[in-house]
Design an enzyme around this catalytic site. Structure first.
Site, mmCIF file in Angstrom:
data_model
loop_
_atom_site.group_PDB
_atom_site.id
_atom_site.type_symbol
_atom_site.label_atom_id
_atom_site.label_comp_id
_atom_site.label_asym_id
_atom_site.label_seq_id
_atom_site.Cartn_x
_atom_site.Cartn_y
_atom_site.Cartn_z
ATOM 1 N N VAL A 19 -5.498 -14.637 -3.257
ATOM 2 C CA VAL A 19 -5.687 -13.774 -4.187
ATOM 3 C C VAL A 19 -7.122 -12.905 -4.441
ATOM 4 O O VAL A 19 -8.071 -13.672 -4.278
ATOM 5 C CB VAL A 19 -5.199 -14.446 -5.407
ATOM 6 C CG1 VAL A 19 -6.233 -15.503 -6.049
ATOM 7 C CG2 VAL A 19 -4.907 -13.589 -6.742
ATOM 8 N N GLY B 278 -8.169 -8.396 -1.684
ATOM 9 C CA GLY B 278 -7.938 -6.933 -1.472
ATOM 10 C C GLY B 278 -6.535 -6.598 -0.922
ATOM 11 O O GLY B 278 -6.672 -5.368 -0.312
ATOM 12 N N THR C 67 -3.612 -5.668 -2.271
ATOM 13 C CA THR C 67 -2.941 -4.739 -2.766
ATOM 14 C C THR C 67 -3.756 -3.354 -2.632
ATOM 15 O O THR C 67 -3.310 -2.151 -2.279
ATOM 16 C CB THR C 67 -2.904 -5.006 -4.540
ATOM 17 O OG1 THR C 67 -2.296 -6.085 -4.680
ATOM 18 C CG2 THR C 67 -2.095 -3.961 -5.157
ATOM 19 N N ILE D 134 4.979 10.405 5.496
ATOM 20 C CA ILE D 134 5.044 9.018 5.001
ATOM 21 C C ILE D 134 6.193 8.745 4.312
ATOM 22 O O ILE D 134 6.479 8.745 3.159
ATOM 23 C CB ILE D 134 3.919 8.681 4.071
ATOM 24 C CG1 ILE D 134 3.148 9.820 3.786
ATOM 25 C CG2 ILE D 134 3.268 7.493 4.366
ATOM 26 C CD1 ILE D 134 2.255 9.397 2.762
ATOM 27 N N HIS E 90 2.966 -13.881 -0.218
ATOM 28 C CA HIS E 90 3.554 -14.865 0.610
ATOM 29 C C HIS E 90 5.250 -14.883 -0.291
ATOM 30 O O HIS E 90 6.062 -15.528 0.234
ATOM 31 C CB HIS E 90 3.450 -16.073 1.071
ATOM 32 C CG HIS E 90 2.426 -16.773 0.950
ATOM 33 N ND1 HIS E 90 1.110 -16.517 1.056
ATOM 34 C CD2 HIS E 90 2.031 -17.941 -0.180
ATOM 35 C CE1 HIS E 90 0.085 -17.287 0.663
ATOM 36 N NE2 HIS E 90 0.620 -18.092 -0.078
ATOM 37 N N ASN F 81 -12.362 -7.922 4.842
ATOM 38 C CA ASN F 81 -12.453 -6.972 3.745
ATOM 39 C C ASN F 81 -13.736 -6.912 2.969
ATOM 40 O O ASN F 81 -14.434 -8.047 2.793
ATOM 41 C CB ASN F 81 -11.353 -6.928 2.776
ATOM 42 C CG ASN F 81 -11.130 -5.825 2.072
ATOM 43 O OD1 ASN F 81 -11.549 -4.858 2.362
ATOM 44 N ND2 ASN F 81 -10.644 -6.195 0.949
ATOM 45 N N LYS F 82 -14.000 -5.985 2.285
ATOM 46 C CA LYS F 82 -15.242 -5.838 1.295
ATOM 47 C C LYS F 82 -16.363 -5.780 1.950
ATOM 48 O O LYS F 82 -17.501 -6.169 1.364
ATOM 49 C CB LYS F 82 -15.258 -6.883 0.257
ATOM 50 C CG LYS F 82 -13.742 -7.076 -0.728
ATOM 51 C CD LYS F 82 -13.833 -7.736 -1.829
ATOM 52 C CE LYS F 82 -12.443 -8.033 -2.317
ATOM 53 N NZ LYS F 82 -12.585 -8.856 -3.778
ATOM 54 N N ALA G 168 -11.251 -1.746 1.954
ATOM 55 C CA ALA G 168 -10.287 -1.336 1.542
ATOM 56 C C ALA G 168 -10.576 -0.394 0.127
ATOM 57 O O ALA G 168 -9.867 0.434 0.004
ATOM 58 C CB ALA G 168 -9.255 -2.543 0.885
HETATM 59 P P1 GDP Z 1 -5.050 -8.912 -4.013
HETATM 60 O O1 GDP Z 1 -5.085 -10.044 -5.299
HETATM 61 O O2 GDP Z 1 -5.395 -9.619 -2.880
HETATM 62 O O3 GDP Z 1 -4.072 -7.907 -4.038
HETATM 63 O O4 GDP Z 1 -6.446 -8.119 -4.328
HETATM 64 P P2 GDP Z 1 -6.834 -6.820 -5.010
HETATM 65 O O5 GDP Z 1 -6.379 -5.533 -4.125
HETATM 66 O O6 GDP Z 1 -5.967 -6.718 -6.427
HETATM 67 O O7 GDP Z 1 -8.322 -6.829 -5.309
HETATM 68 C C1 GDP Z 1 -8.883 -7.481 -5.969
HETATM 69 C C2 GDP Z 1 -10.242 -6.778 -6.568
HETATM 70 O O8 GDP Z 1 -11.184 -6.782 -5.450
HETATM 71 C C3 GDP Z 1 -10.065 -5.849 -7.259
HETATM 72 O O9 GDP Z 1 -10.723 -5.344 -8.348
HETATM 73 C C4 GDP Z 1 -10.334 -4.698 -6.133
HETATM 74 O O10 GDP Z 1 -10.914 -3.414 -6.678
HETATM 75 C C5 GDP Z 1 -11.335 -5.218 -5.452
HETATM 76 N N1 GDP Z 1 -11.537 -4.863 -3.964
HETATM 77 C C6 GDP Z 1 -10.527 -4.774 -3.178
HETATM 78 N N2 GDP Z 1 -10.772 -4.544 -1.935
HETATM 79 C C7 GDP Z 1 -12.270 -4.010 -2.119
HETATM 80 C C8 GDP Z 1 -13.305 -3.702 -1.151
HETATM 81 O O11 GDP Z 1 -13.123 -3.404 0.148
HETATM 82 N N3 GDP Z 1 -14.551 -3.517 -1.755
HETATM 83 C C9 GDP Z 1 -14.901 -3.704 -2.884
HETATM 84 N N4 GDP Z 1 -16.132 -3.563 -3.394
HETATM 85 N N5 GDP Z 1 -14.054 -4.491 -3.913
HETATM 86 C C10 GDP Z 1 -12.589 -4.378 -3.453
#
Ligand code: GDP
Length: 607
Positions: free
Chosen positions: A25, A28, A30, A49, A91, A141-142, A211
């Site tokens: 969770v 990233g 979503t 798409i 999942h 990621n990130k 992402a």
């Molecule tokens: P999920 O729970 O895996 O679906 O995660 P989310 O996509 O909701 O992302 C969780 C948090 O991380 C959100 O605040 C996103 O904006 C942030 N986030 C996701 N990917 C990145 C990234 O590549 N870089 C940064 N800086 N923040 C990210």
């Protein structure tokens, strides 16, 4: 494989691989899915798409265009028509993409926050992927959060990476190794940054991405597409013919009743087709009244897309199926098209068997499992089996009174398994009351890993408490000597000074002489005038002895006495609680057994 195989001719055409996104969770998932869809839109080909129900397709042309700057590094020509991404990450839905012995998903992206590293759901995702034998790539990621990173939005990773300062590159490499690659090695996977992988069949490719900024998305898509068409061709060969799919989710739709969002992984599904699927009351044979797909739109970000009827859909696809009797269906059930009534009956039997095989009903000891869908039920059952936890009863649906009754019956065999593990389901009020009345714990969670963790913690605590309690009741081996000159009272009760030669004595312990004759029970132990709960080897204390024991007649100064360990206790000490005895207690126990065997040669013979 269903029996309608014969009518199908696997062609040369390949379908889109079905891709899922998993991971912990907040790592990233979503954001990544949004980015992938958005990237395709900004590639100025929104018409391409194709939006599906519960899924979206990124066409090959978009992937090729994105990967253009990488041609020198990753040369490829796509022959797959694109990638079909399941829109809901995590999942919950993944487990519904079930297919006997595997998954409908052809490929997975495991998202790991490069800064946060492996977390519980990362491990759980890998466990599921392994179990379902789904190949995966890792999206680290990130990367934009790495200190000093200068973002280059929507640029391939390789290009952005080259423009980073050396120390930033080193920082990335270190995190990539420590938090991702080394962790995969620990789990038995060979892993490497994607551009350093030599053999993709043996090595898990790791693609650093953001992402948020879109860096690395081009490579992620290129690697996925390249790997899928290279290694999964046999799976992706499209067969003209009756569709095969799985119910991802069931939905109430006003005016249409219960509809099913279905992922079709092979063949063609047409309006009017005779379909076979499954429910908890048995297989369902029905006819497709309508197939709904999202209207093509120019803008992808519109949340609620209108659906419109279509005549047919080709695998791979996500489609909403409208048909009578779907209210009896269960998510995770297979869905097959039958070409005749007769074939439908055969398929129905197959579906019935498949669903029955996932539901458990025994009279044995074990936990009670309730889950929201067939897919999550299967995942729960597999996870419990892997941990060696027996299951008495497992089914789909809310926790009902009968589940509590099952748990109560389980309690009679083994109280530590008399629990209900409820995955993503409600407890009916009646069941709640019943559970309270019979003290049946109900564990609830929507993460399998966490649910099992909670139960196991409770189980450990309960069994440990039980063990302690049982241990407390056992007479420990003890050996004492009555000190000459320390007889305080001869009888009723006898009070004497003793020294503990070995083991332990406690109030309540029966004593015996060296000849095995019972000599009363220890009433109290005093150490320098204070009552104490026990005395161990080396201590000199005063004890009072209850029972018909008279010093000078039954026992005397200088005599050695032992605790009179009952045979049952001796056996426990020799088996279950062996590790609880100290070395001197073990020695004393041997002496006690020797004394006992003079009268009863079979005393505490455990084999
Ligand atoms: P999920 O729970 O895996 O679906 O995660 P989310 O996509 O909701 O992302 C969780 C948090 O991380 C959100 O605040 C996103 O904006 C942030 N986030 C996701 N990917 C990145 C990234 O590549 N870089 C940064 N800086 N923040 C990210």
């Amino acid at each position: 494989m269903p029996g309608n195989e014969a009518g199908k001719q696997p062609g040369k055409r390949l379908r889109q691989p079905i891709v899922v996104v998993l991971g912990h969770v907040d790592h990233g998932k979503t954001t990544l899915l949004d980015k992938i869809r958005g990237t395709a839109v900004t590639a100025k080909e929104p018409g391409l798409i194709t939006q599906h129900v519960g899924a979206s397709v990124v066409p090959a042309s978009v992937i090729e265009r994105l990967a253009e700057p990488l041609k020198k590094i990753i040369p490829f020509k796509l022959i797959i028509p694109g990638l079909l991404f399941i829109d809901t990450p995590g999942h919950e839905l993944f487990s519904n993409l079930r297919r006997r012995g595997g998954s409908v998903a052809d490929f997975a992206i495991l998202v790991v926050d490069i800064n946060d590293g492996f977390q519980p759901q990362t491990y759980e995702s890998i466990e599921i992927l392994r179990q379902r034998r789904v190949p995966f790539v890792v999206a680290a990621n990130k990367i934009d959060k790495i200190p000093g990173w200068k973002p280059h939005p929507d640029t391939p990773f390789i290009i952005s990476y080259r423009q980073q300062a050396k120390w930033v590159q080193e920082e990335l490499e270190k995190k990539l190794w420590d938090n991702v690659i080394a962790k995969l090695y620990e789990l038995g996977f060979q892993a490497e940054r994607f551009d350093r992988v030599k053999d993709f069949t043996r090595t898990v490719a790791v693609v650093p991405i953001s992402a948020k900024t879109g860096e690395g998305i081009a490579e992620l898509l290129a690697v996925l597409a390249g790997l899928a068409q290279r290694y999964l061709q046999h799976r992706l060969r499209f067969a003209e013919g009756p569709a095969r799919g799985v119910i991802l989710e069931l939905r109430e739709q006003p005016g249409l009743g219960t509809t099913a969002d279905v992922i079709i992984y092979d063949g063609v599904l047409k309006r009017g087709d005779l379909i076979v699927t499954g429910g908890l009351e048995g297989p369902i044979i029905t006819r497709v009244r309508a197939l709904l797909m999202p209207k093509p739109l120019q803008e992808i970000r519109i949340a609620k897309r209108e659906l419109e009827p279509v005549g047919e859909v080709y695998a791979a696809a996500g489609v909403r199926v409208v048909a009578p009797e779907l209210e009896k269906a269960v998510a995770g059930a297979p869905l097959y098209v039958a070409t005749s009534e007769e074939e439908a009956k055969k398929l129905a039997e197959r579906v019935r068997q498949e669903i029955e095989a996932l539901r458990i009903k025994t009279e044995a000891e074990g936990v009670i499992v309730k889950a929201d869908t067939l897919g999550s039920l299967e995942a729960m059952v597999e996870a419990l089996r892997r941990r060696g936890i027996p299951i008495r009863y497992a089914d789909v649906g809310p926790v009902a009174k009968r589940d509590v009754i099952e748990a109560v019956a389980s309690k009679e065999i083994n109280k530590f398994y008399a629990v209900i593990l409820a995955f993503n389901v409600k407890t009916l009020p009646e069941a709640e009351e019943e559970a309270k009345k019979h003290e049946i714990p109900v564990f609830r969670h929507n993460v399998i890993y966490q649910l099992l963790e909670d139960f196991e913690k409770w189980y450990r605590e309960q069994t440990e408490a039980e063990r302690r309690k049982e241990l407390e009741q056992l007479v420990r081996p003890g050996k004492i000597r009555i000190l000459p000159g320390y007889v305080f009272r001869r009888s009723n009760p006898a009070i004497v000074g003793i020294e503990v030669l070995g083991g332990v004595i406690k109030p309540g312990y029966p004593l015996m002489r060296e000849d095995g004759k019972r000599m009363g029970v220890i009433h109290q132990i005093q150490d320098r005038g204070k009552t104490v709960p026990e005395a161990r080897a080396g201590m000199a204390v005063a004890i009072s002895i209850k029972g018909h024991v008279m010093v000078g007649r039954h026992i005397d100064e200088g005599d050695v006495l032992y605790t009179d360990v009952p045979e049952k206790h001796a056996i426990m000490w020799l088996t279950k609680y062996k590790s609880e005895l100290s070395d001197d207690e073990k020695v004393v126990l041997k002496e006690i057994i020797k004394i006992k065997r003079r009268q009863n040669p079979a005393f505490a013979l455990t084999i």
